[in-house]
Design a protein around this motif. Structure first.
Motif, PDB file in Angstrom:
ATOM      1  N   SER A 193      45.639  34.528-123.710  1.00  0.00           N
ATOM      2  CA  SER A 193      46.262  33.892-124.866  1.00  0.00           C
ATOM      3  C   SER A 193      47.210  34.908-125.489  1.00  0.00           C
ATOM      4  O   SER A 193      46.798  36.012-125.851  1.00  0.00           O
ATOM      5  N   LYS A 194      48.480  34.536-125.578  1.00  0.00           N
ATOM      6  CA  LYS A 194      49.509  35.430-126.097  1.00  0.00           C
ATOM      7  C   LYS A 194      50.795  34.650-126.278  1.00  0.00           C
ATOM      8  O   LYS A 194      50.875  33.467-125.948  1.00  0.00           O
ATOM      9  N   ARG A 195      51.825  35.298-126.804  1.00  0.00           N
ATOM     10  CA  ARG A 195      53.149  34.686-126.932  1.00  0.00           C
ATOM     11  C   ARG A 195      53.963  35.089-125.709  1.00  0.00           C
ATOM     12  O   ARG A 195      54.036  36.273-125.364  1.00  0.00           O
ATOM     13  N   VAL A 196      54.545  34.083-125.042  1.00  0.00           N
ATOM     14  CA  VAL A 196      55.450  34.333-123.927  1.00  0.00           C
ATOM     15  C   VAL A 196      56.785  33.674-124.238  1.00  0.00           C
ATOM     16  O   VAL A 196      56.882  32.819-125.126  1.00  0.00           O
ATOM     17  N   PHE A 197      57.803  34.062-123.499  1.00  0.00           N
ATOM     18  CA  PHE A 197      59.147  33.553-123.744  1.00  0.00           C
ATOM     19  C   PHE A 197      59.649  32.831-122.503  1.00  0.00           C
ATOM     20  O   PHE A 197      59.987  33.447-121.504  1.00  0.00           O
ATOM     21  N   PHE A 198      59.660  31.492-122.614  1.00  0.00           N
ATOM     22  CA  PHE A 198      60.140  30.651-121.529  1.00  0.00           C
ATOM     23  C   PHE A 198      61.662  30.596-121.566  1.00  0.00           C
ATOM     24  O   PHE A 198      62.272  30.487-122.628  1.00  0.00           O
ATOM     25  N   CYS A 199      62.267  30.660-120.391  1.00  0.00           N
ATOM     26  CA  CYS A 199      63.722  30.659-120.262  1.00  0.00           C
ATOM     27  C   CYS A 199      64.321  29.368-120.815  1.00  0.00           C
ATOM     28  O   CYS A 199      63.839  28.276-120.535  1.00  0.00           O
ATOM     29  N   GLY A 200      65.410  29.505-121.565  1.00  0.00           N
ATOM     30  CA  GLY A 200      66.127  28.349-122.091  1.00  0.00           C
ATOM     31  C   GLY A 200      67.449  28.109-121.391  1.00  0.00           C
ATOM     32  O   GLY A 200      67.963  27.003-121.372  1.00  0.00           O
ATOM     33  N   CYS A 201      68.001  29.156-120.754  1.00  0.00           N
ATOM     34  CA  CYS A 201      69.301  29.004-120.085  1.00  0.00           C
ATOM     35  C   CYS A 201      69.161  28.477-118.657  1.00  0.00           C
ATOM     36  O   CYS A 201      70.133  28.057-118.053  1.00  0.00           O
ATOM     37  N   LYS A 202      67.940  28.500-118.131  1.00  0.00           N
ATOM     38  CA  LYS A 202      67.602  27.999-116.794  1.00  0.00           C
ATOM     39  C   LYS A 202      68.187  28.848-115.668  1.00  0.00           C
ATOM     40  O   LYS A 202      68.201  28.432-114.525  1.00  0.00           O
TER      41      LYS A 202
ATOM     42  N   GLY B  95      66.408  37.669-119.556  1.00  0.00           N
ATOM     43  CA  GLY B  95      67.631  38.127-120.210  1.00  0.00           C
ATOM     44  C   GLY B  95      68.900  37.568-119.613  1.00  0.00           C
ATOM     45  O   GLY B  95      69.994  37.930-120.033  1.00  0.00           O
ATOM     46  N   SER B  96      68.780  36.678-118.629  1.00  0.00           N
ATOM     47  CA  SER B  96      69.973  36.095-117.982  1.00  0.00           C
ATOM     48  C   SER B  96      70.877  35.361-118.962  1.00  0.00           C
ATOM     49  O   SER B  96      72.065  35.209-118.685  1.00  0.00           O
ATOM     50  N   HIS B  97      70.337  34.918-120.091  1.00  0.00           N
ATOM     51  CA  HIS B  97      71.159  34.206-121.080  1.00  0.00           C
ATOM     52  C   HIS B  97      72.253  35.106-121.652  1.00  0.00           C
ATOM     53  O   HIS B  97      73.204  34.612-122.243  1.00  0.00           O
ATOM     54  N   ASN B  98      72.134  36.401-121.455  1.00  0.00           N
ATOM     55  CA  ASN B  98      73.153  37.335-121.944  1.00  0.00           C
ATOM     56  C   ASN B  98      74.336  37.444-120.988  1.00  0.00           C
ATOM     57  O   ASN B  98      75.335  38.050-121.311  1.00  0.00           O
ATOM     58  N   ASN B  99      74.213  36.855-119.800  1.00  0.00           N
ATOM     59  CA  ASN B  99      75.260  36.909-118.782  1.00  0.00           C
ATOM     60  C   ASN B  99      75.988  35.568-118.700  1.00  0.00           C
ATOM     61  O   ASN B  99      75.386  34.517-118.842  1.00  0.00           O
ATOM     62  N   ASN B 100      77.262  35.619-118.454  1.00  0.00           N
ATOM     63  CA  ASN B 100      78.054  34.409-118.162  1.00  0.00           C
ATOM     64  C   ASN B 100      77.950  33.313-119.207  1.00  0.00           C
ATOM     65  O   ASN B 100      77.771  32.152-118.879  1.00  0.00           O
ATOM     66  N   LYS B 101      78.079  33.647-120.454  1.00  0.00           N
ATOM     67  CA  LYS B 101      78.035  32.624-121.508  1.00  0.00           C
ATOM     68  C   LYS B 101      79.311  31.832-121.495  1.00  0.00           C
ATOM     69  O   LYS B 101      80.349  32.253-121.187  1.00  0.00           O
TER      70      LYS B 101
END
Length: 80
Positions: free
Chosen positions: A55-64, A74-80
């Motif tokens: 049980s913890k906080r995780v970060f699911f990808c939003g940019c896919k 961290g892929s959301h930081n690339n190719n915006k």
């Protein structure tokens, strides 16, 4: 291969429960982001199963675009 819809430029922070399974939306069409609602039916996409090891906080990808599906890399930081 089709490209997933970029839903968010930031990850989704979710408090997960140990041993519970979560199904991450890989197509970007779900109205219940970051989780699958079946909107991928009829496409080449399938949801990605994630089982929490604790049980913890995780970060699911939003940019896919993550290489670490379903978690953000961290892929959301690339190719915006």
């Amino acid at each position: 291969m089709s490209k997933a819809v970029r839903v968010s430029d930031t990850p989704y922070g979710v408090d997960v429960t140990a041993t519970k399974a979560y199904f991450w939306c890989a197509c970007g069409q779900s109205s219940t982001q970051p989780f699958c609602d079946g909107s991928h039916k009829g496409t080449e996409f399938t949801p990605i199963k994630y089982v929490a090891d604790e049980s913890k906080r995780v970060f699911f990808c939003g940019c896919k675009q993550t290489a670490n599906q379903p978690l953000c890399d961290g892929s959301h930081n690339n190719n915006k």
